[in-house]
Design an enzyme around this catalytic site. Structure first.
Site, PDB file in Angstrom:
ATOM      1  N   SER A 149       0.863  -1.186   0.000  1.00  0.00           N
ATOM      2  CA  SER A 149       0.000   0.000   0.000  1.00  0.00           C
ATOM      3  C   SER A 149       0.892   1.225   0.000  1.00  0.00           C
ATOM      4  CB  SER A 149      -0.862   0.022   1.254  1.00  0.00           C
ATOM      5  OG  SER A 149      -1.469   1.296   1.412  1.00  0.00           O
ATOM      6  N   TYR A 208      -1.277  -0.296  10.206  1.00  0.00           N
ATOM      7  CA  TYR A 208      -1.507  -1.013   8.938  1.00  0.00           C
ATOM      8  C   TYR A 208      -0.370  -0.653   7.968  1.00  0.00           C
ATOM      9  CZ  TYR A 208      -3.692  -1.737   4.331  1.00  0.00           C
ATOM     10  OH  TYR A 208      -3.943  -2.092   3.037  1.00  0.00           O
TER      11      TYR A 208
END
Ligand SMILES: *[C@@H]1O[C@H](CO)[C@@H](O)[C@H](O)[C@H]1NC(C)=O
Length: 255
Positions: free
Chosen positions: A147, A160
């Site tokens: 990501s 995350y």
């Protein structure tokens, strides 16, 4: 909808995509399938697996579906066993499964939540590849889905993001360990309005703010991510390993 895919780069190849019954994972499975791959899709729920298999079959894709919660060792083994039983070998593995169980800050995060983030986002990909490695053919390829938050870990995705940073390191480490038989690369998507990222794009203002962060002034699509993953997995990227491709419309990430 008729998908216009002209390339045939995965003819005769076998591809496993984890968490592939919706969102980015489904988009990748669909793209690899439309380019000729036999595709093995998986996710936690039988119903979702069955529905996704039907959608892909309707497009003429050779596909099987296997229920696999990536945290379950027996189910990971079963995913690989079913693939090898049916197709004999593996050419592509896309590690897409991830979780974001909380929006809390790092210092407030419960230990159980920390464990879950590391487990699902990092450890289970390693464990899956351990089982899969003996079946990977020469010229095969692994693609991690990280990501953009891995470069810029910030609230509400800070922890995350840190697990996604770890995938950049894992990509390098495994590229070395699995060479020259298998290439290992990574895609770092920008913001894609899937069910997974729903909470980020629910309000019009939040969505606009994310769009404005991208030089290209829009959010990403599952197709954007699928074409990047397909490129890295294909022989078009035959001399690329240990790399991360940022697919984020110019949203600030790294130099
Ligand atoms: C793998 O494929 C490459 C390229 O075709 C070839 O040069 C190499 O000898 C192969 N390696 C093995 C172990 O078969």
């Amino acid at each position: 909808m008729e998908k216009k895919v002209k390339a045939n780069r995965f003819e005769g190849k076998v591809a496993i995509v984890t968490a592939s019954t919706q969102g980015i994972g489904f988009g990748i499975a669909e793209r690899l399938g439309l380019e000729g791959a036999s595709v093995v899709i998986s996710s936690r729920k039988q119903k979702n697996v069955d529905e996704a298999v039907e959608k892909l079959k309707a497009q003429g894709i050779d596909v099987i579906g296997v229920v696999c919660h990536v945290s379950n060792g027996q189910q990971r083994k079963n995913l690989i066993d079913m693939t090898v039983q049916k197709y004999g070998h593996i050419d592509v593995i896309v590690c897409n499964a991830a979780t974001n169980p909380t929006l809390s800050t790092i210092l407030e995060m419960q230990e159980s939540v920390l464990d879950k983030l590391w487990e699902v986002n990092v450890k289970t990909s390693i464990l899956l590849l351990q089982v899969a490695a003996p079946h990977l053919r020469n010229g095969s390829s692994v693609v991690f889905i990280s990501s953009i938050a891995g470069y810029q870990p910030e609230v509400p995705l800070a922890m995350y993001g840190v697990t996604k940073t770890a995938l950049f390191g894992l990509t390098k480490a495994l590229a070395s360990e699995m060479s020259p038989i298998t290439r290992v690369n990574c895609v770092a998507p920008g913001f894609v309005p899937t069910h997974f990222a729903d909470f980020l794009t629910r309000s019009k203002e939040a969505r606009k703010a994310l769009e404005d962060r991208a030089l290209l002034k829009r959010l990403g699509t599952t197709e954007d991510m699928a074409s990047a993953a397909a490129f890295l997995a294909s022989d078009d990227a035959a001399f690329i390993t240990g790399e991360t491709l940022v697919v984020a419309g110019g949203t600030p990430s790294r130099l």
